[in-house]
Design an enzyme around this catalytic site. Structure first.
Site, PDB file in Angstrom:
ATOM      1  NE  ARG A   1      13.573  15.133  17.213  1.00 40.68           N
ATOM      2  CZ  ARG A   1      14.576  15.666  17.911  1.00 40.68           C
ATOM      3  NH1 ARG A   1      14.853  15.224  19.113  1.00 40.68           N
ATOM      4  NH2 ARG A   1      15.298  16.634  17.397  1.00 40.68           N
TER       5      ARG A   1
ATOM      6  CD  GLU B   1      18.505  18.013  26.863  1.00 38.51           C
ATOM      7  OE1 GLU B   1      17.429  17.717  26.327  1.00 38.51           O
ATOM      8  OE2 GLU B   1      19.318  18.818  26.371  1.00 38.51           O
TER       9      GLU B   1
ATOM     10  CG  PHE C   1      24.679   9.314  17.940  1.00 32.54           C
ATOM     11  CD1 PHE C   1      25.148  10.494  18.502  1.00 32.54           C
ATOM     12  CD2 PHE C   1      23.458   9.330  17.276  1.00 32.54           C
ATOM     13  CE1 PHE C   1      24.418  11.673  18.396  1.00 32.54           C
ATOM     14  CE2 PHE C   1      22.733  10.504  17.162  1.00 32.54           C
ATOM     15  CZ  PHE C   1      23.207  11.675  17.721  1.00 32.54           C
ATOM     16  CB  VAL C   2      21.499   6.264  22.154  1.00 30.16           C
ATOM     17  CG1 VAL C   2      22.481   5.235  22.677  1.00 30.16           C
ATOM     18  CG2 VAL C   2      21.581   7.550  22.976  1.00 30.16           C
TER      19      VAL C   2
ATOM     20  CE  LYS D   1      25.740   9.411  24.191  1.00 27.29           C
ATOM     21  NZ  LYS D   1      26.247   9.866  22.891  1.00 27.29           N
TER      22      LYS D   1
ATOM     23  CG  ASP E   1      27.319  13.505  24.474  1.00 31.33           C
ATOM     24  OD1 ASP E   1      27.949  12.523  24.878  1.00 31.33           O
ATOM     25  OD2 ASP E   1      27.485  13.983  23.343  1.00 31.33           O
TER      26      ASP E   1
HETATM   27  P1  IMP Z   1      25.965  18.005  25.148  1.00 29.47           P
HETATM   28  O1  IMP Z   1      26.064  19.467  25.091  1.00 29.47           O
HETATM   29  O2  IMP Z   1      27.096  17.328  24.453  1.00 29.47           O
HETATM   30  O3  IMP Z   1      25.758  17.436  26.542  1.00 29.47           O
HETATM   31  O4  IMP Z   1      24.753  17.611  24.224  1.00 29.47           O
HETATM   32  C1  IMP Z   1      23.495  17.440  24.682  1.00 29.47           C
HETATM   33  C2  IMP Z   1      22.589  17.289  23.489  1.00 29.47           C
HETATM   34  O5  IMP Z   1      23.222  16.588  22.427  1.00 29.47           O
HETATM   35  C3  IMP Z   1      21.385  16.455  23.842  1.00 29.47           C
HETATM   36  O6  IMP Z   1      20.337  17.256  24.255  1.00 29.47           O
HETATM   37  C4  IMP Z   1      21.081  15.757  22.558  1.00 29.47           C
HETATM   38  O7  IMP Z   1      20.205  16.552  21.793  1.00 29.47           O
HETATM   39  C5  IMP Z   1      22.380  15.649  21.842  1.00 29.47           C
HETATM   40  N1  IMP Z   1      22.974  14.317  21.975  1.00 29.47           N
HETATM   41  C6  IMP Z   1      24.079  13.960  22.663  1.00 29.47           C
HETATM   42  N2  IMP Z   1      24.334  12.661  22.563  1.00 29.47           N
HETATM   43  C7  IMP Z   1      23.359  12.151  21.787  1.00 29.47           C
HETATM   44  C8  IMP Z   1      23.062  10.829  21.318  1.00 29.47           C
HETATM   45  O8  IMP Z   1      23.735   9.824  21.604  1.00 29.47           O
HETATM   46  N3  IMP Z   1      21.959  10.702  20.539  1.00 29.47           N
HETATM   47  C9  IMP Z   1      21.175  11.762  20.200  1.00 29.47           C
HETATM   48  N4  IMP Z   1      21.407  13.011  20.620  1.00 29.47           N
HETATM   49  C10 IMP Z   1      22.500  13.210  21.404  1.00 29.47           C
HETATM   50 MG    MG Z   2      18.413  17.771  22.826  1.00 29.24          MG
END
Ligand code: IMP
Ligand code: MG
Length: 180
Positions: A166, A100, A153-154, A132, A104
């Site tokens: 991307r 992945e 946000f990256v 993160k 986050d």
């Molecule tokens: P989570 O469910 O919050 O862990 O989100 C995971 C998904 O959120 C990742 O697969 C990314 O697609 C997106 N995501 C989370 N943080 C970022 C970021 O800083 N930049 C871009 N996509 C992010």
């Molecule tokens: Mg993703």
């Protein structure tokens, strides 16, 4: 020029590729003699996965993909996971490595891991480009992490904002004014 949308460049292409090589060496050692299926989570994984698998020395591995929806537009995770594209191969009895882009809140991956666990893989490990940690809501840890990063946000190296950025060869922090 998209560089003007960046607050800071976190990792250059060279830094990414040297760290990916290191991680690949470790994974290759851990899976020596095995035949894992490396499953990339589209679309964010595509550049990292391509770089990673070309550095892995695991002759018997196979590659597969899934797509799940977590984020719609914007920058906040919904906490629901919806499998939009499933694997082509059956994972029962296989050693699975999930790839992945970023961990986050952990909401998406923890749900996905739970789903895949029901299919009884021989093992299941997580490999992410970025982590993160301080943003975690659902407790979950990746087994392989290229880089820990602070909040912000990256984009780039597969990561998007509203499906853009991307293709950037580096990973950068997006200027907040772009998404606020
Ligand atoms: P989570 O469910 O919050 O862990 O989100 C995971 C998904 O959120 C990742 O697969 C990314 O697609 C997106 N995501 C989370 N943080 C970022 C970021 O800083 N930049 C871009 N996509 C992010
Ligand atoms: Mg993703």
């Amino acid at each position: 020029m998209m560089e003007q949308d960046m607050q800071e460049i976190l990792f250059t292409r060279e830094q990414l590729s040297s760290r990916i090589k290191e991680l690949a060496a470790q994974i290759s050692e851990d899976y020596r003699g095995k035949a894992p299926v490396v499953i990339g989570i589209l679309r964010g994984c595509f550049i990292f996965m391509a770089d990673l698998v070309r550095e892995l020395d695991i002759p018997q591995m196979t590659l597969d993909f899934m797509s799940v929806s977590s984020y719609g537009k914007g920058t906040v995770s919904s906490g629901l996971v919806n499998i939009k594209l499933d694997t082509s191969e059956t994972i029962t009895g296989r050693d699975v490595i999930l790839v992945e882009d970023i961990l986050d809140t952990g909401n998406t991956l923890s749900k996905l891991v739970e789903e895949l666990g029901k299919r009884n893989p021989a093992s299941l490990r997580l490999c992410v480009l970025l982590d993160k940690t301080e943003r975690r809501v659902t407790p979950i840890q990746a087994d392989y992490v290229c880089f820990q990063i602070p909040d912000g946000f990256v984009v780039g190296c597969g990561l998007d904002y509203n499906q853009q950025y991307r293709q950037l060869e580096y990973v950068g922090i997006l200027k907040p004014e772009i998404y606020e």
